[in-house]
Design a protein around this motif. Structure first.
Motif, PDB file in Angstrom:
ATOM      1  N   GLU A   1       0.987  -1.208  -0.140  1.00 21.19           N
ATOM      2  CA  GLU A   1       0.059  -0.016  -0.033  1.00 21.19           C
ATOM      3  C   GLU A   1       0.842   1.311  -0.089  1.00 21.19           C
ATOM      4  N   GLU A   2       1.994   1.155   0.678  1.00 22.42           N
ATOM      5  CA  GLU A   2       3.008   2.292   0.710  1.00 22.42           C
ATOM      6  C   GLU A   2       3.477   2.830  -0.653  1.00 22.42           C
ATOM      7  N   MET A   3       3.829   1.626  -1.339  1.00 26.00           N
ATOM      8  CA  MET A   3       4.555   1.998  -2.871  1.00 26.00           C
ATOM      9  C   MET A   3       3.224   2.212  -3.669  1.00 26.00           C
ATOM     10  N   ARG A   4       1.949   1.953  -3.334  1.00 24.22           N
ATOM     11  CA  ARG A   4       1.035   2.474  -4.257  1.00 24.22           C
ATOM     12  C   ARG A   4       0.809   3.840  -3.981  1.00 24.22           C
ATOM     13  N   GLN A   5       0.760   4.195  -2.728  1.00 22.24           N
ATOM     14  CA  GLN A   5       0.468   5.531  -2.515  1.00 22.24           C
ATOM     15  C   GLN A   5       1.740   6.571  -3.127  1.00 22.24           C
ATOM     16  N   ARG A   6       2.945   6.005  -3.090  1.00 23.14           N
ATOM     17  CA  ARG A   6       4.032   6.553  -3.594  1.00 23.14           C
ATOM     18  C   ARG A   6       3.851   6.748  -5.463  1.00 23.14           C
ATOM     19  N   ALA A   7       3.546   5.593  -5.751  1.00 24.29           N
ATOM     20  CA  ALA A   7       3.100   5.418  -7.439  1.00 24.29           C
ATOM     21  C   ALA A   7       2.134   6.730  -7.801  1.00 24.29           C
ATOM     22  N   LEU A   8       0.704   6.719  -6.893  1.00 22.24           N
ATOM     23  CA  LEU A   8      -0.050   7.493  -7.077  1.00 22.24           C
ATOM     24  C   LEU A   8       0.334   9.000  -7.047  1.00 22.24           C
ATOM     25  N   ALA A   9       1.271   9.275  -6.192  1.00 24.74           N
ATOM     26  CA  ALA A   9       1.497  10.864  -5.754  1.00 24.74           C
ATOM     27  C   ALA A   9       2.544  11.041  -7.021  1.00 24.74           C
ATOM     28  N   VAL A  10       3.184  10.122  -7.634  1.00 23.81           N
ATOM     29  CA  VAL A  10       3.967  10.528  -8.845  1.00 23.81           C
ATOM     30  C   VAL A  10       3.136  10.841  -9.900  1.00 23.81           C
ATOM     31  N   ALA A  11       2.083  10.013 -10.208  1.00 26.15           N
ATOM     32  CA  ALA A  11       1.023  10.251 -11.355  1.00 26.15           C
ATOM     33  C   ALA A  11       0.559  11.512 -11.141  1.00 26.15           C
ATOM     34  N   ARG A  12      -0.157  11.692  -9.835  1.00 29.39           N
ATOM     35  CA  ARG A  12      -1.017  12.850  -9.491  1.00 29.39           C
ATOM     36  C   ARG A  12       0.049  14.190  -9.815  1.00 29.39           C
ATOM     37  N   ASP A  13       1.150  14.281  -9.465  1.00 26.59           N
ATOM     38  CA  ASP A  13       2.159  15.440  -9.584  1.00 26.59           C
ATOM     39  C   ASP A  13       2.243  15.667 -11.095  1.00 26.59           C
ATOM     40  N   GLN A  14       1.983  14.880 -12.112  1.00 25.98           N
ATOM     41  CA  GLN A  14       2.005  15.180 -13.337  1.00 25.98           C
ATOM     42  C   GLN A  14       0.816  15.798 -13.929  1.00 25.98           C
ATOM     43  N   TYR A  15      -0.324  15.202 -13.558  1.00 28.70           N
ATOM     44  CA  TYR A  15      -1.619  15.786 -14.164  1.00 28.70           C
ATOM     45  C   TYR A  15      -2.002  16.941 -13.395  1.00 28.70           C
ATOM     46  N   GLU A  16      -1.879  17.036 -11.956  1.00 33.52           N
ATOM     47  CA  GLU A  16      -2.462  17.843 -11.414  1.00 33.52           C
ATOM     48  C   GLU A  16      -1.836  19.648 -11.585  1.00 33.52           C
ATOM     49  N   GLY A  17      -2.802  20.401 -12.007  1.00 36.89           N
ATOM     50  CA  GLY A  17      -2.387  21.892 -12.483  1.00 36.89           C
ATOM     51  C   GLY A  17      -2.426  21.934 -13.949  1.00 36.89           C
ATOM     52  N   PHE A  18      -2.723  21.047 -14.546  1.00 35.16           N
ATOM     53  CA  PHE A  18      -3.053  21.175 -15.923  1.00 35.16           C
ATOM     54  C   PHE A  18      -4.694  21.414 -16.348  1.00 35.16           C
ATOM     55  N   SER A  19      -5.101  22.877 -16.760  1.00 34.44           N
ATOM     56  CA  SER A  19      -6.404  23.069 -17.043  1.00 34.44           C
ATOM     57  C   SER A  19      -7.037  22.209 -17.951  1.00 34.44           C
ATOM     58  N   GLY A  20      -6.336  21.746 -18.839  1.00 31.05           N
ATOM     59  CA  GLY A  20      -6.859  21.026 -20.113  1.00 31.05           C
ATOM     60  C   GLY A  20      -6.857  19.367 -20.043  1.00 31.05           C
ATOM     61  N   VAL A  21      -6.561  18.932 -18.680  1.00 28.41           N
ATOM     62  CA  VAL A  21      -6.374  17.647 -18.435  1.00 28.41           C
ATOM     63  C   VAL A  21      -7.347  17.353 -16.973  1.00 28.41           C
ATOM     64  N   SER A  22      -8.430  16.487 -17.112  1.00 28.03           N
ATOM     65  CA  SER A  22      -9.008  16.305 -16.005  1.00 28.03           C
ATOM     66  C   SER A  22      -9.279  14.733 -15.681  1.00 28.03           C
ATOM     67  N   VAL A  23      -9.404  14.296 -14.278  1.00 28.33           N
ATOM     68  CA  VAL A  23      -9.773  12.902 -13.988  1.00 28.33           C
ATOM     69  C   VAL A  23     -10.878  12.604 -14.163  1.00 28.33           C
ATOM     70  N   VAL A  24     -11.531  11.464 -15.089  1.00 23.97           N
ATOM     71  CA  VAL A  24     -12.842  11.191 -15.043  1.00 23.97           C
ATOM     72  C   VAL A  24     -13.173   9.761 -14.291  1.00 23.97           C
ATOM     73  N   VAL A  25     -12.061   9.087 -14.176  1.00 23.35           N
ATOM     74  CA  VAL A  25     -12.239   7.917 -13.123  1.00 23.35           C
ATOM     75  C   VAL A  25     -11.118   7.745 -12.114  1.00 23.35           C
TER      76      VAL A  25
END
Ligand code: HEM
Length: 457
Positions: free
Chosen positions: A144-168
């Motif tokens: 679970e710890e590594m999952r959180q780390r992987a998700l944080a890495v993914a989130r860091d890349q898409y957060e802050g882009f106004s033309g990219v949004s999470v749908v699921v």
């Protein structure tokens, strides 16, 4: 910036790989960890330049298959739908070079897939099937710890882009004892890929030509399949069929109880439906009772064929694994089993399986499985499996019976258990896994991801 790369070591494979492992995404060749933790993050791109900028940021964190024999690990994989490639502004000639079945998408092929009635795209969960899903990121990890780390890495890349949004955002993970939504151990058999550098496990069969699974290599016919153009876009990529199933656990439990008065009888019926006991032990090697030690042993749990059971008395012809990989079963319709194989990454979501849940309300609890089915011709293979091997039985002498686990069942569907002196025909088979969404993704190579990110200047 967080990184998950420092967890990635590179153990040498058993043989020198002939595939370009540094180019192929890890998810294609790397087995799901056991236990496993993860998430599918699906995104929509409303601005092509923002989408490409996001992809350029994400690409360095997408893992290749080069470090695929790693014990402790987390990795990210990425796929793009046809609507996504359009939204990212891919040139028209490249877009047109993708196969028609991929371009129109899974929902538009519902008739050919037999995704009708209960499984009809009109009943799917939002936003599947409406060209709203453009990019899919899947994070797999062993803690679970590594999952959180992987998700944080993914989130860091898409957060802050106004033309990219999470749908699921779909969590998934192993249930207790590594079971799936109907209580079975899964993820056992996979097709061995020639040139990957890894020896097949006993029973996996001979390595299958890489071109069946990865674009740019010869397939079983000796030639590579056509690739999306230019070559840098297609080579070392693959297609992914993403299918989300909702499991009707209470209906399944009630069915077992109606046809088995003791726990032993119920578990034997459950094993006959799949061809394996819930522990993963194959009926071919443990015909009368479960053998959990066998189920847990990768050197033994797949080491069988159907030669000594030509009448289906141990493993019914209609059982899920005999249909999905008939191995050496004499088929009624001549076919080469090795050209219909898929690499499967099953991911279970929702509340763990409970054999005591029997209520109608429980059937509405969100739980089930999301599969990633990968192959260089995934669209054709999934259509073939759905039509011929799942929603029909003629090919294997099971008449018009359907796959008891994943078939779309008509009224009063049956499941036949061949037996001497008389076969047993079990009534009351229902659609125990209902399709709730699906998309086709293209899973590009590492170079192709960079190429896509750099389109448009
Ligand atoms: C929620 C629905 C499903 C459930 C609960 C399920 C369950 C299982 C289980 C328990 C196994 C045996 C363990 C293993 O080898 O991994 C298995 C194997 C397999 N399943 Fe499924 N499955 C589902 C859907 C599907 C679908 C939709 C497909 C194909 C389109 C599929 C294809 C296969 C294949 C190819 C195997 C391996 C057979 C072999 O090589 O012996 N499954 N599944």
């Amino acid at each position: 910036m967080l990184s998950i790369k420092d967890s990635v070591g590179e153990n040498p494979p058993a043989h020198v790989p002939t595939l370009d492992l540094h180019e192929i995404q890890a998810t294609v060749l790397r087995q799901r960890p056991a236990p496993y933790f993860g998430m599918h993050i699906l995104l929509r791109v409303d601005d092509a330049a923002a989408g490409r900028a996001f992809l350029r940021r994400l690409t360095p964190y997408v893992d290749s298959a080069a470090g695929w024999r790693i014990a402790a690990n987390a990795w990210l994989g990425v796929g793009i739908t046809y609507a996504g490639l359009e939204a990212l502004g891919l040139p028209q000639d490249s877009l047109q070079s993708f196969p028609e079945t991929f371009r129109v998408g899974m929902a538009a092929r519902a008739k050919e897939l037999g995704d009708v009635d209960l499984n009809d795209p009109k009943h799917w969960d939002a936003p599947y099937g409406n060209a709203q899903v453009h990019i899919g990121i899947s994070a797999f990890s062993d803690t679970e710890e590594m999952r959180q780390r992987a998700l944080a890495v993914a989130r860091d890349q898409y957060e802050g882009f106004s033309g990219v949004s999470v749908v699921v955002m779909q969590d998934f993970g192993a249930q207790p004892d590594d079971r799936n939504s109907l209580g079975y151990k899964d993820g056992i058999d996979q097709p061995p890929v020639e040139g990957s550098g890894v020896d097949p496990l006993p029973g996996q069969g001979r390595p299958i030509k890489a071109g069946e699974f990865i674009l740019g290599y010869p397939g079983e016919t000796g030639v590579p399949l056509p690739m999306p153009q230019p070559d840098i876009l297609g080579r070392n990529g693959t297609y992914v069929g993403y299918r989300k199933y909702h499991s009707l656990v209470a209906s399944f439990n009630r069915f077992l109880r109606e046809h088995g008065s003791t726990e032993e009888e119920r578990e034997l019926l459950a094993a006959k439906l799949v061809g394996r006991w819930r522990s993963g032990a194959p009926l071919a090697l443990a015909p009368d009772k479960d053998n959990p030690a066998l189920g847990a042993d990768p050197q033994r749990n797949n080491d069988f064929d159907y030669a000594s059971d030509s009448r289906g008395q141990q493993i019914p012809f209609s059982s899920h694994i005999r249909r999905m990989n008939p191995r050496d079963t004499q088929l009624q319709r001549l076919t080469d089993v090795n050209i219909h194989r898929l690499i499967r990454r099953g991911t279970t979501y929702g509340r763990p399986y409970d054999p005591n849940q029997l209520s109608d309300e429980d059937d509405h609890v969100p739980r089930g499985a999301i599969f990633l089915f990968m192959s260089a011709k995934a669209m054709d293979t999934i259509e073939f499996l759905q039509k011929e091997w799942i929603n029909d039985g003629d090919f294997i002498g099971a008449n018009n019976e359907r796959d008891p686990i994943v078939g779309l069942q008509p009224e009063d569907a049956t499941f036949t258990i061949p037996k001497a002196p008389v076969r047993r025909r079990v009534h009351g088979i229902q659609t125990f896994n209902v399709l709730k969404g699906g998309e086709y993704f293209f899973m590009p190579s590492m170079s192709a991801l960079k190429w896509i990110g750099n389109q448009g200047g």
